[in-house]
Design a protein around this motif. Structure first.
Motif, short mmCIF file in Angstrom:
data_model
loop_
_atom_site.label_atom_id
_atom_site.label_comp_id
_atom_site.label_asym_id
_atom_site.label_seq_id
_atom_site.Cartn_x
_atom_site.Cartn_y
_atom_site.Cartn_z
N LEU A 139 0.81 -1.22 0.00
CA LEU A 139 0.00 0.00 0.00
C LEU A 139 0.84 1.27 0.00
O LEU A 139 0.29 2.36 -0.19
CB LEU A 139 -0.91 0.02 1.23
CG LEU A 139 -2.05 -1.00 1.29
CD1 LEU A 139 -2.75 -0.93 2.63
CD2 LEU A 139 -3.04 -0.76 0.16
N ASP A 142 2.97 2.77 -1.93
CA ASP A 142 3.03 3.63 -3.11
C ASP A 142 1.72 4.35 -3.39
O ASP A 142 1.73 5.43 -3.98
CB ASP A 142 3.42 2.79 -4.34
CG ASP A 142 4.80 2.17 -4.19
OD1 ASP A 142 5.68 2.83 -3.62
OD2 ASP A 142 4.98 1.01 -4.61
N ARG A 143 0.59 3.77 -2.95
CA ARG A 143 -0.72 4.35 -3.27
C ARG A 143 -1.36 5.03 -2.06
O ARG A 143 -1.93 6.10 -2.20
CB ARG A 143 -1.65 3.26 -3.80
CG ARG A 143 -1.20 2.67 -5.14
CD ARG A 143 -2.10 1.54 -5.60
NE ARG A 143 -1.89 0.32 -4.82
CZ ARG A 143 -2.75 -0.18 -3.97
NH1 ARG A 143 -3.91 0.43 -3.77
NH2 ARG A 143 -2.49 -1.29 -3.30
N ARG A 144 -1.28 4.41 -0.90
CA ARG A 144 -1.90 4.95 0.32
C ARG A 144 -0.87 4.90 1.45
O ARG A 144 -0.88 4.01 2.29
CB ARG A 144 -3.14 4.14 0.68
CG ARG A 144 -4.22 4.17 -0.40
CD ARG A 144 -5.30 3.14 -0.13
NE ARG A 144 -5.87 3.27 1.20
CZ ARG A 144 -6.60 2.33 1.80
NH1 ARG A 144 -6.82 1.19 1.18
NH2 ARG A 144 -7.07 2.52 3.02
N PRO A 145 0.05 5.88 1.47
CA PRO A 145 1.16 5.80 2.42
C PRO A 145 0.74 5.84 3.88
O PRO A 145 1.35 5.18 4.72
CB PRO A 145 2.03 7.00 2.04
CG PRO A 145 1.14 7.90 1.26
CD PRO A 145 0.15 7.04 0.59
N THR A 146 -0.30 6.61 4.21
CA THR A 146 -0.71 6.69 5.61
C THR A 146 -1.27 5.35 6.09
O THR A 146 -0.96 4.88 7.19
CB THR A 146 -1.75 7.80 5.79
OG1 THR A 146 -1.20 9.04 5.32
CG2 THR A 146 -2.13 7.95 7.25
N ALA A 147 -2.11 4.72 5.28
CA ALA A 147 -2.62 3.39 5.63
C ALA A 147 -1.49 2.37 5.71
O ALA A 147 -1.47 1.49 6.57
CB ALA A 147 -3.67 2.95 4.61
N ALA A 148 -0.52 2.49 4.81
CA ALA A 148 0.62 1.58 4.84
C ALA A 148 1.41 1.74 6.13
O ALA A 148 1.86 0.75 6.73
CB ALA A 148 1.53 1.86 3.64
N ARG A 169 4.82 13.67 0.64
CA ARG A 169 3.49 14.11 1.03
C ARG A 169 3.52 15.51 1.62
O ARG A 169 4.58 16.01 2.01
CB ARG A 169 2.87 13.13 2.04
CG ARG A 169 2.88 11.69 1.59
CD ARG A 169 2.14 11.49 0.29
NE ARG A 169 0.71 11.78 0.43
CZ ARG A 169 -0.15 11.75 -0.57
NH1 ARG A 169 0.27 11.48 -1.79
NH2 ARG A 169 -1.41 12.00 -0.36
N GLU A 196 0.36 16.02 6.54
CA GLU A 196 0.32 14.56 6.51
C GLU A 196 1.64 13.97 7.03
O GLU A 196 1.63 12.96 7.76
CB GLU A 196 0.06 14.07 5.10
CG GLU A 196 -0.13 12.57 4.99
CD GLU A 196 -0.52 12.14 3.59
OE1 GLU A 196 -0.50 10.92 3.32
OE2 GLU A 196 -0.85 13.03 2.78
#
Length: 423
Positions: A73, A75-81, A120, A124
């Motif tokens: 995740l 590359d697409r959703r860094p915070t969730a990763a 980012r 963030e």
């Protein structure tokens, strides 16, 4: 040195893959610390009670699954990763019997922190840093409240590493933004300089035409009584030159007003190849045109690059602004071959088969082995920007890029307005 060096290879590895590699490396290091390796009397770290039991292995497997999911995740959703990687770090530390989250289990989190800080927005990135710090401090607080031993030193090492990685990411982001701003400003200055150059050349063209008008008017005044036929011919020349000048001015002013419109596309991409500014070419007239190509080829030949000029279609006179712009594009392209390509020859093609378009092509076969490229220190580095601007002001099309078989190609299509007065 090979074009596929180590740096481009490392850049092709995505942050998610780096995070996955960091997690696997940390897991391997943790396992090796708890094993007696050759040459050791015992392992460096005593394995936890549940480390090799089914429940410990289950927790490690779940932690690995969370870490790999977070890496995917990143590359697409860094915070969730980052949340997945933090959960993996905590869960992976439980079967180890340690007093704080080890640095090896936090390496993947550091990769995520760097990625977020470097790519980012500020808010963030700050939230990500607070979340990473909060998890480490929360883990310590829970152990302290439960009456267990707290590994303060280990936690400080983890927090210090995370803070350093975050600062490095912010520094990289600031450098990148500054570089992009510098490139955009330099490209804008190059466009302004090229437009000023075009305006000066247009001024020279108009001055030349006005000079012709003045001479023909004087001649007509002298012969109007004795030779009305010659006066009529002179007045025709005056009319032709005047229409020619007015048409060129209208085209240029219309293009400049269009370029000043905020809705028009801006500068070309930042990865435009750098080329040098136009050098002064001797033996050329002040207002050259396509008729001066042979002299340009002879001059370039003395610099060690053989220029082959191909003319396709019947030669015809062109409006002065189009004739001059076509020559300037070819001159700049040939100059780039001399200074930057490392080639020993190039081909210039002028296609006049279409009565409404002048098609220009300059291509070289690529560098000759053993031939060094010229290193220029005074060039602006934005020659392609200037050519693109010049062609765009005439509502033409411009492309530049590597050829499929090697070398470089520049193409330009300049429209010729119907009924435009020739030079």
């Amino acid at each position: 040195m090979s074009a596929t060096s180590a740096t481009p290879l490392l850049r092709r590895v995505t942050p998610g893959r780096w995070a996955a590699l960091a997690w696997l490396a940390g897991l391997l290091f943790t396992a090796l610390l708890r094993m007696r390796l050759p040459g050791q009397e015992k392992a460096d770290v005593l394995a936890g009670v549940v480390f090799l039991r089914w429940d410990g292995l289950t927790m490690l497997a779940l932690a690995a699954a969370l870490a790999l999911r977070g890496s995917a995740l990143l590359d697409r959703r860094p915070t969730a990763a980052l949340g997945h990687l933090l959960a993996a770090a905590v869960l992976g530390s439980l079967p180890l019997g340690v007093t704080a989250i080890p640095l090896a289990q936090y390496l993947a989190v550091d990769v995520a922190l760097y990625t977020i800080a470097a790519n980012r927005p500020t808010k963030e990135a700050e939230r990500a840093a607070l979340l990473a710090i909060g998890v480490v401090l929360g883990h310590l607080a829970i152990r302290f409240l439960a009456g267990w031993t707290v590994g303060t030193t280990t936690a400080l090492a983890v927090l210090s590493t995370a803070g350093l990685v975050w600062l490095l990411g912010r520094f990289a982001r600031q450098n990148r933004l500054h570089a992009e701003e510098t490139r955009a400003r330099a490209a804008e200055q190059a466009v302004i300089a090229e437009r000023l150059r075009i305006a000066r050349e247009m001024h020279d063209t108009v001055a030349h035409s006005i000079g012709i008008v003045a001479l023909q008017a004087g001649a007509a005044r002298l012969v109007i009584d004795k030779r009305p036929d010659l006066a009529r011919e002179a007045l025709g020349e005056i009319e032709t030159a005047s229409r020619d000048t007015l048409a060129g001015l209208r085209r240029m002013l219309g293009a400049l007003r269009t370029a000043d419109d905020p809705g028009t596309p801006s500068d070309p991409p930042p990865d435009t190849p750098a080329v040098s500014a136009l050098p002064a070419v001797s033996a050329l007239p002040d207002m050259p045109g396509l008729a001066s190509l042979d002299r340009l080829a002879d001059t370039t030949g003395t610099a060690g690059v053989r220029v082959t000029v191909r003319r396709v279609g019947a030669a015809r006179p062109l409006p002065p602004d189009i004739d001059l712009s076509a020559f300037r594009v070819l001159q700049e392209s040939v100059t780039n071959v001399v200074r930057h390509s490392g080639a020993d020859r190039c081909t210039v093609t002028v296609d006049l088969r279409d009565p409404e378009t002048v098609a220009l092509t300059v291509e070289d076969p690529g560098p000759v082995p053993g031939r060094s490229r010229e290193v220029t220190g005074g060039g602006s580095g934005y020659g392609l920007v200037g050519m693109r601007e010049r062609v765009g002001l005439l509502h033409g099309e411009f492309t530049a890029g590597p050829r499929p078989g090697g070398g470089f190609r520049v193409t330009a299509h300049l429209p010729v307005p119907p009924g435009a007065a020739p030079a």
